[in-house]
Design a protein around this motif. Structure first.
Motif, short mmCIF file in Angstrom:
data_model
loop_
_atom_site.label_atom_id
_atom_site.label_comp_id
_atom_site.label_asym_id
_atom_site.label_seq_id
_atom_site.Cartn_x
_atom_site.Cartn_y
_atom_site.Cartn_z
N LEU A 107 0.83 -1.21 0.00
CA LEU A 107 0.00 0.00 0.00
C LEU A 107 0.86 1.26 0.00
O LEU A 107 0.55 2.25 -0.67
N PHE A 108 1.96 1.22 0.75
CA PHE A 108 2.87 2.37 0.83
C PHE A 108 3.44 2.70 -0.55
O PHE A 108 3.55 3.87 -0.93
N LEU A 109 3.78 1.67 -1.31
CA LEU A 109 4.36 1.89 -2.63
C LEU A 109 3.32 2.37 -3.64
O LEU A 109 3.68 3.07 -4.61
N GLN A 110 2.06 2.04 -3.41
CA GLN A 110 1.02 2.60 -4.27
C GLN A 110 0.85 4.10 -4.01
O GLN A 110 0.53 4.87 -4.92
N ILE A 111 1.07 4.51 -2.77
CA ILE A 111 1.07 5.95 -2.47
C ILE A 111 2.24 6.62 -3.19
O ILE A 111 2.12 7.74 -3.70
N GLN A 112 3.37 5.93 -3.25
CA GLN A 112 4.51 6.46 -3.98
C GLN A 112 4.20 6.59 -5.47
O GLN A 112 4.66 7.52 -6.15
N ALA A 113 3.42 5.63 -5.99
CA ALA A 113 3.02 5.71 -7.40
C ALA A 113 2.16 6.95 -7.64
O ALA A 113 2.31 7.64 -8.65
N LEU A 114 1.27 7.24 -6.70
CA LEU A 114 0.43 8.43 -6.81
C LEU A 114 1.29 9.70 -6.76
O LEU A 114 1.08 10.64 -7.55
N ALA A 115 2.28 9.72 -5.85
CA ALA A 115 3.19 10.87 -5.78
C ALA A 115 3.95 11.02 -7.10
O ALA A 115 4.13 12.14 -7.60
N GLY A 116 4.37 9.91 -7.67
CA GLY A 116 5.08 9.95 -8.94
C GLY A 116 4.20 10.52 -10.05
O GLY A 116 4.68 11.26 -10.92
N PHE A 117 2.92 10.18 -10.02
CA PHE A 117 2.01 10.70 -11.05
C PHE A 117 1.86 12.21 -10.93
O PHE A 117 1.78 12.91 -11.95
N ILE A 118 1.82 12.74 -9.71
CA ILE A 118 1.73 14.19 -9.54
C ILE A 118 2.96 14.87 -10.13
O ILE A 118 2.85 15.94 -10.77
N LEU A 119 4.11 14.26 -9.99
CA LEU A 119 5.33 14.81 -10.59
C LEU A 119 5.26 14.74 -12.12
O LEU A 119 5.63 15.70 -12.81
N VAL A 120 4.79 13.61 -12.63
CA VAL A 120 4.66 13.46 -14.08
C VAL A 120 3.66 14.46 -14.64
O VAL A 120 3.84 15.00 -15.74
N LEU A 121 2.60 14.74 -13.89
CA LEU A 121 1.61 15.72 -14.33
C LEU A 121 2.25 17.10 -14.51
O LEU A 121 1.94 17.82 -15.47
N ALA A 122 3.17 17.46 -13.60
CA ALA A 122 3.87 18.75 -13.74
C ALA A 122 4.71 18.76 -15.02
O ALA A 122 4.78 19.77 -15.73
N ILE A 123 5.34 17.64 -15.34
CA ILE A 123 6.13 17.53 -16.57
C ILE A 123 5.22 17.68 -17.78
O ILE A 123 5.54 18.40 -18.75
N TYR A 124 4.07 17.02 -17.75
CA TYR A 124 3.11 17.11 -18.85
C TYR A 124 2.65 18.55 -19.06
O TYR A 124 2.59 19.03 -20.20
N LEU A 125 2.31 19.23 -17.97
CA LEU A 125 1.83 20.61 -18.08
C LEU A 125 2.90 21.54 -18.65
O LEU A 125 2.60 22.48 -19.37
N ALA A 126 4.16 21.27 -18.31
CA ALA A 126 5.26 22.07 -18.86
C ALA A 126 5.41 21.82 -20.36
O ALA A 126 5.61 22.76 -21.14
N ALA A 127 5.31 20.55 -20.77
CA ALA A 127 5.45 20.22 -22.19
C ALA A 127 4.20 20.56 -22.98
O ALA A 127 4.25 20.69 -24.21
N PHE A 128 3.08 20.73 -22.30
CA PHE A 128 1.79 21.03 -22.94
C PHE A 128 1.71 22.48 -23.40
O PHE A 128 0.92 22.82 -24.30
#
Length: 262
Positions: A107-128
Motif C-alpha cells: 500500500l505504501f508503494l502505491q502511495i509512492q506511485a500516486l506521488a510519482g504521477f503528480i510529478l509526471v503531471l507537472a512535466i506534462y503541463l510544462a510540455a503542454f
C-alpha cells in the motif's frame, strides 16, 4: 489535455511499484524500490512529453531535463543498492510493521506511485504549453533544473567518498556541501522540481498552476514525511551526540551559514 493517456501513465506507475514491491520482497533490498521509482517516473515523464501538444523545442528541453534526472538518480541508487547498502528508512518501516510488512509495504508503494504521477503531471503541463520557447521563465527553469541535477550529483559523490573512509562508521559527514546542509541531496532534489512550474506557467493553460503541486509535494515528502524525519532518527540512534551536535551547527534542509555552538 489527454485524460486517457494520463490515466494509462498512472496505471503504468502503479504497475511499476507493484514490481518494486515484488523485487523488495524477493531480494530484501529496499534500495531497489527507489531505483525503480526513479526510472518509472522518468519513463512516465517522457511518455507525457510525447503526448503533450507543446512546441517541439519545449518538449525537447523537457525531455532532456527528465532523461538526465532519471538516469542519474536511478543509476546512483541502483549502484548503491547493488553494492550492498540498505536504506535505513525502509528497513525501519519493515521492522515496525512486523507480520503486516508485506501488505503495508504494498500500500505504501502505491502511495509512492500516486506521488510519482503528480510529478509526471507537472512535466506534462510544462510540455503542454504552446508558448514559444525559450521564454525568459523557460531559461530560468532550465538553468535551475540543470544546477539542481549537478548539485545533487555532487552531494551524492561527496557522501559516497566520505562513506569509504574508516571514520565514516562513527562520524558524521561535514564535507563539501554537507558542511552547509544536513541533507543537500534532498534540497537539490526539491529544487529540481521547482523548475517544472516555471516551464508550465509560460503557457495559457488554466491548468498550468497545478504544476506547483510537484515542488510542494516533494518538499512535504522530503522535509516532513519519508525523507529527513526517518533518516535523522536513524542517525540519532547510530551517531548519538555527534549527530545532535551537527543538528545544532548545520541547517537541516536549506543550505546556509554554519552556526557556532554555545
Amino acid at each position: 489535455m489527454d485524460v486517457l493517456f494520463l490515466f494509462l501513465i498512472a496505471l503504468g506507475l502503479s504497475l511499476a511499484m507493484i514490481a518494486a514491491w515484488a523485487v523488495q520482497r524477493r531480494t530484501g533490498a529496499s534500495g531497489w524500490i527507489d531505483t525503480i521509482w526513479s526510472f518509472a517516473v522518468g519513463i512516465g515523464g517522457i511518455v507525457a512529453i510525447v503526448i503533450a501538444d507543446g512546441t517541439q523545442e519545449r518538449r525537447l528541453a523537457a525531455f532532456l531535463l527528465v532523461a538526465v534526472w532519471s538516469i542519474r538518480l536511478g543509476s546512483h541508487i541502483g549502484s548503491r543498492t547493488k553494492g550492498g547498502g540498505e536504506d535505513p528508512r525502509y528497513a525501519k518501516l519493515v521492522e515496525e510493521w512486523g507480520d503486516d510488512a508485506s501488505k503495508r509495504l504494498f500500500l505504501f508503494l502505491q502511495i509512492q506511485a500516486l506521488a510519482g504521477f503528480i510529478l509526471v503531471l507537472a512535466i506534462y503541463l510544462a510540455a503542454f504549453s504552446t508558448a514559444s520557447f525559450p521564454h525568459s521563465l523557460d531559461l530560468i527553469a532550465v538553468v535551475i533544473g540543470l544546477l539542481a541535477i549537478a548539485g545533487e550529483a555532487l552531494s551524492d559523490r561527496q557522501l559516497a567518498r566520505f562513506r569509504k573512509k574508516p571514520e565514516a562508521k562513527t562520524e558524521v559527514c561535514e564535507e563539501g556541501l554537507w558542511r552547509y546542509s544536513r541533507h543537500p541531496n534532498y534540497f537539490f532534489e526539491w529544487l529540481y522540481w521547482c523548475s517544472w512550474p516555471l516551464l508550465a506557467l509560460t503557457g495559457p493553460s488554466p491548468f498550468a498552476w497545478a504544476a506547483l503541486l510537484a515542488p510542494a509535494l516533494m518538499y512535504w515528502l522530503l522535509v516532513h514525511a519519508s525523507g529527513i524525519p526517518p533518516l535523522e532518527e536513524h542517525m540519532l540512534r547510530s551517531r548519538g551526540e555527534k549527530f545532535r551536535a551537527l543538528q545544532r551547527r548545520v541547517n537541516a534542509f536549506f543550505p546556509g551559514p554554519r552556526k557556532e555552538e554555545a
